[in-house]
Write an enzyme that holds these catalytic residues in place. Sequence first.
Site, mmCIF file in Angstrom:
data_model
loop_
_atom_site.group_PDB
_atom_site.id
_atom_site.type_symbol
_atom_site.label_atom_id
_atom_site.label_comp_id
_atom_site.label_asym_id
_atom_site.label_seq_id
_atom_site.Cartn_x
_atom_site.Cartn_y
_atom_site.Cartn_z
ATOM 1 N N LYS A 203 36.324 77.931 -4.323
ATOM 2 C CA LYS A 203 35.980 77.742 -5.742
ATOM 3 C C LYS A 203 34.671 78.430 -6.100
ATOM 4 C CE LYS A 203 38.659 73.472 -6.013
ATOM 5 N NZ LYS A 203 38.629 72.034 -5.733
ATOM 6 N N GLY A 300 43.664 65.922 -9.456
ATOM 7 C CA GLY A 300 44.601 64.940 -9.997
ATOM 8 C C GLY A 300 45.680 65.626 -10.820
HETATM 9 N N1 HSE Z 1 41.602 68.935 -3.028
HETATM 10 C C1 HSE Z 1 40.972 69.393 -4.223
HETATM 11 C C2 HSE Z 1 39.809 68.493 -4.543
HETATM 12 C C3 HSE Z 1 41.981 69.404 -5.329
HETATM 13 O O1 HSE Z 1 39.719 67.403 -3.954
HETATM 14 O O2 HSE Z 1 38.968 68.848 -5.355
HETATM 15 C C4 HSE Z 1 41.527 70.128 -6.564
HETATM 16 O O3 HSE Z 1 41.286 71.477 -6.322
#
Ligand code: HSE
Length: 403
Positions: A203, A300
């Site tokens: 990210k 979610g």
């Molecule tokens: N596994 C990820 C989190 C899901 O917990 O943020 C969302 O990208």
Amino acid sequence: MSEKSLKVALLGFGVVGSGTAEVITENQDRIRLATGGAMEIRYILDLRDFPDSPFADRIVHDYNIILNDPEVDAVVEMMGGSHPAYEFTKSALMAGKHVVTSNKEVVANFGTELLSIAAEHGVRYLFEASVGGGIPVLRPLAQDMAANRVRAVNGILNGTTNYILTAMKSGASFDEVLARAQELGYAERNPSADVDGPDAARKIVILTAMSTGLRVDPNTIPMEGIRNIKNEDVAVAESCGCAIKLIGHMGFVEDKLSVWVAPCFVPEAHPLNHIDDVFNGVLIDTDMLGQTLFYGRGAGKLPTAGAVVSDLTDIATHPYDADTAMRWVDATPDQIAPAGAEKLSVCLIYDKGAEPSQDGALQYVDTGDRKAVILPPMTTDEIEATVAKGAARPVAQYRVLPL
Ligand code: HSE
């Protein structure tokens, strides 16, 4: 004249896939208002059958049915993992279909190539849901902040680890909270991607590329997860007026990019300090605006699906435009700062029997179980040199985010 309609195929009918079908169905009136037309689910690709689902008649098991149907305008990839998601994305773009995804692994690893293929074929590749779940952050960064130069990004980018770290403040066990995050659909298929940092790394790589146009390889950035955080460390952080948060960071050392993921001490007055549970926060610092905070549900079913469908409405209203099509370039080694070159304050934590030097310390705390000093901003090499001069070795160390 027949009504305008965007015909989509969903790849994957898991948490986000079924949420996307729900959003398209439930909010069809809202989508019509935004796009001036309908949005229609033509196919859903999954290995499983869903005989009891209202979408049972749309389920297919052969991807070629979707690729070969000229009526499909956009493919929504929500399969997770790199393969075959990457190959499916590439073939959809090459077939002249727009692609929307929540799959940060594919975007972070292959975004440069996939954006270029999209541009060559006159279609769009959008991935708002890949960062921050339902929080609108990538489109505001690309459009509303287009006249700003981004100086730094600091984010709580993983909902699962933030959920775990928040629960640890009340003494809950790591395994119990992780299991709950899995039940709620927050955690990755392999929760190591959450707990050990790769999800946050992907990210921050996407945020960096959206900020600078440069994609850094997510597999090479310095990365540390939350597995080794002890309750004693959490107590030290609290004594220092801080919370421990897993931070994805992008900054600069002179003109070179510094991108990393690590658990950090976040001071009480910092905008990310009070972001708890599954919530994410992305703090962006730019030359014109200064700091701005994007906050909301970072994981979610419906929050993420809402971001996916918003990308589809963007496609329905703004088809491909060669002049504004986004392109990334892969960063070269000379554009990236050496690991640890950025000067940041550090908290060194020692066992209760140690006598750490307080020379030059900004703060000293003794929790009974642990002693700790917070030292002024320094590079990793300078920390090593400072530690080497002392009699005791720290049992843990955390960078402290500046305000
Ligand atoms: N596994 C990820 C989190 C899901 O917990 O943020 C969302 O990208």
